[in-house]
Design an enzyme around this catalytic site. Structure first.
Site, PDB file in Angstrom:
ATOM      1  N   ARG A  15      34.976  58.957  29.834  1.00  0.00           N
ATOM      2  CA  ARG A  15      34.065  57.883  30.242  1.00  0.00           C
ATOM      3  C   ARG A  15      34.870  56.855  31.019  1.00  0.00           C
ATOM      4  O   ARG A  15      36.101  56.914  31.064  1.00  0.00           O
ATOM      5  CB  ARG A  15      33.269  57.279  29.072  1.00  0.00           C
ATOM      6  CG  ARG A  15      33.890  57.237  27.728  1.00  0.00           C
ATOM      7  CD  ARG A  15      35.049  56.300  27.581  1.00  0.00           C
ATOM      8  NE  ARG A  15      34.795  54.992  28.124  1.00  0.00           N
ATOM      9  CZ  ARG A  15      35.727  54.161  28.559  1.00  0.00           C
ATOM     10  NH1 ARG A  15      37.012  54.498  28.511  1.00  0.00           N
ATOM     11  NH2 ARG A  15      35.420  52.977  29.055  1.00  0.00           N
ATOM     12  N   GLY A  16      34.134  55.890  31.637  1.00  0.00           N
ATOM     13  CA  GLY A  16      34.787  54.954  32.545  1.00  0.00           C
ATOM     14  C   GLY A  16      34.555  55.468  33.965  1.00  0.00           C
ATOM     15  O   GLY A  16      34.763  56.659  34.238  1.00  0.00           O
ATOM     16  N   ALA A  17      34.144  54.561  34.857  1.00  0.00           N
ATOM     17  CA  ALA A  17      33.659  54.996  36.169  1.00  0.00           C
ATOM     18  C   ALA A  17      34.664  55.854  36.956  1.00  0.00           C
ATOM     19  O   ALA A  17      34.333  56.978  37.375  1.00  0.00           O
ATOM     20  CB  ALA A  17      33.208  53.777  36.962  1.00  0.00           C
TER      21      ALA A  17
ATOM     22  N   GLN B 280      34.164  50.813  22.634  1.00  0.00           N
ATOM     23  CA  GLN B 280      35.265  51.148  23.553  1.00  0.00           C
ATOM     24  C   GLN B 280      36.374  50.105  23.504  1.00  0.00           C
ATOM     25  O   GLN B 280      37.541  50.428  23.738  1.00  0.00           O
ATOM     26  CB  GLN B 280      34.746  51.254  25.001  1.00  0.00           C
ATOM     27  CG  GLN B 280      33.846  52.438  25.274  1.00  0.00           C
ATOM     28  CD  GLN B 280      32.389  52.058  25.146  1.00  0.00           C
ATOM     29  OE1 GLN B 280      32.024  51.204  24.336  1.00  0.00           O
ATOM     30  NE2 GLN B 280      31.531  52.693  25.926  1.00  0.00           N
TER      31      GLN B 280
ATOM     32  N   ASP C 215      30.855  49.474  36.924  1.00  0.00           N
ATOM     33  CA  ASP C 215      30.433  50.853  37.186  1.00  0.00           C
ATOM     34  C   ASP C 215      29.760  50.991  38.545  1.00  0.00           C
ATOM     35  O   ASP C 215      29.716  52.081  39.111  1.00  0.00           O
ATOM     36  CB  ASP C 215      29.507  51.335  36.080  1.00  0.00           C
ATOM     37  CG  ASP C 215      30.326  51.569  34.822  1.00  0.00           C
ATOM     38  OD1 ASP C 215      30.654  50.568  34.144  1.00  0.00           O
ATOM     39  OD2 ASP C 215      30.687  52.727  34.558  1.00  0.00           O
TER      40      ASP C 215
ATOM     41  N   LYS D 144      29.413  47.425  31.576  1.00  0.00           N
ATOM     42  CA  LYS D 144      29.037  47.698  30.186  1.00  0.00           C
ATOM     43  C   LYS D 144      28.125  46.611  29.621  1.00  0.00           C
ATOM     44  O   LYS D 144      28.349  45.422  29.868  1.00  0.00           O
ATOM     45  CB  LYS D 144      30.326  47.823  29.361  1.00  0.00           C
ATOM     46  CG  LYS D 144      30.165  48.076  27.893  1.00  0.00           C
ATOM     47  CD  LYS D 144      29.264  49.235  27.550  1.00  0.00           C
ATOM     48  CE  LYS D 144      29.660  50.541  28.202  1.00  0.00           C
ATOM     49  NZ  LYS D 144      28.585  51.579  28.127  1.00  0.00           N
TER      50      LYS D 144
END
Ligand code: MRU
Length: 347
Positions: free
Chosen positions: A44-46, A194, A235, A246
């Site tokens: 995860r994470g752009a 996260q 994102d 987020k």
């Protein structure tokens, strides 16, 4: 150590769902499984999902059965559609998939082997560039941090959210590498934690002092004067500087403004979507209600209690002090200066 890499013909990813308890890796040789891993937040994470999807295209190219280049490209187009649909908000996903697809298409009069190697080379390049870009953002962003500061940070924007180093956490890493002494408050970042799980795991390895705080505590620390700067990732950032990030970021930005605290998203240009005039057009992912009802399988409320679970929110650009990119820090007017940042023309 890279979050996402190419290993013996497969995409290798850290399984982020297991951290901080266990550092384990998963290998994928099926592009549909790569798409599911993105949806399920193995990765995860752009920027990290962009790189994972780019390698997913290399996997698809290996899977494509046809010796005929145009049929091979048809298969790759289907794979691209599946990978791009894995998560809707981060624009890096579509950006990376389209970039490798375009590279593959430019080889259409060559052999399937040429297409395969072009796609893999392009995916590798996306991954390698990501690290260099993060380090450049780190250098620009570190100038915003002074000795003695307390930084407020949301979600995970570190090495795990990218290929390595990180965006907002990369700025923190760079400032630490420059010898600056500061403290970080990490929002735990409900519902998937996260901040508490992943950002804390990264800062601990770097010996950067931090405290994890409940998301609801951030306003308190801003009002009482502890927080000197807020650093977050994004994102997708629209052409006018509206920033999707987020869930919970918007509230931080509003409270930061109320208290005169600068608020800086750290955003590679691959996250800037100049096709979207404002953040109102950014699709906001709604995730399964069980993430709120039963985080990581631990039920905290009954199954039949109704829940809403948007994964992102949009911070209007009026709350944004500046946007750190790999080409410099863009300040208002963002409509002008984000275009300049993307073109590499920020003075
Ligand atoms: O749902 P996630 O964990 O993928 O969300 C990640 C974030 O919101 C990050 O802040 C964002 O991807 C930018 S940092 C690289």
């Amino acid at each position: 150590m890279r979050t996402v890499s190419w290993h013996e013909g497969k995409v290798r990813m850290i399984d982020q769902r297991q951290l901080p308890w266990e550092l384990s890796f998963l290998d994928f040789d099926d592009y549909r499984a790569v798409a599911s891993a993105i949806t399920d937040m193995v990765v995860r994470g752009a920027p990290a999902i962009g790189a994972a999807a780019a390698f997913g295209m290399a996997v698809a190219s290996n899977q494509a059965p046809s010796p005929n280049p145009s049929e091979h490209l048809r298969f790759l187009n289907e794979a691209a559609t599946t990978l791009k649909a894995a998560r809707p908000t981060a624009v890096n996903l579509a950006w990376a998939v389209d970039r490798v697809l375009l590279a593959g298409q430019s080889q259409k009069f060559q052999s399937v082997d040429d297409i395969r190697s072009t796609i893999l080379t392009e995916a590798q390049q996306i991954a390698d560039e990501d690290i260099l870009i993060n380090k450049r953002m780190g250098e620009y962003g570190a100038s915003l941090i002074q000795d003695g500061d307390t930084i407020l940070h949301h979600c995970n924007t570190g090495a795990l959210a990218t290929v390595d180093w990180g965006t907002a956490l990369g700025v923190i890493r760079s400032a630490h590498a420059q010898g600056k002494r500061f403290h970080v408050l990490l929002d735990e970042t409900r519902p998937r934690l996260q901040g508490a799980r992943l950002s804390a795991w990264e800062l601990k390895q770097e010996n950067i002092p931090f405290d994890i705080i409940a998301d609801n505590a951030a306003g308190h620390f801003m009002r009482t004067g502890e927080v000197k700067v807020v650093l977050v990732g994004s994102d997708r950032t629209a052409a006018n500087g509206d920033v999707a990030n987020k869930i919970g970021t918007y509230k931080l930005a509003v409270v930061a403004r109320e208290n005169g605290i600068p608020f800086y998203p750290v955003v590679p240009t691959s996250t800037i979507d100049l096709n979207l005039p404002t953040g109102d057009e950014i699709p906001i992912e709604e995730r399964h209600p069980d993430e709120v009802r039963a985080p990581f399988g631990h039920a905290i409320i009954p199954d039949d209690y109704p829940v809403r679970n948007p994964a992102f929110d949009v911070t209007p650009h009026r709350y944004v002090t500046g946007i750190v990119t790999e080409n410099g820090i863009a300040y208002p007017p963002f409509v002008l200066n984000l275009r300049r940042a993307v073109a590499g023309e920020l003075s």
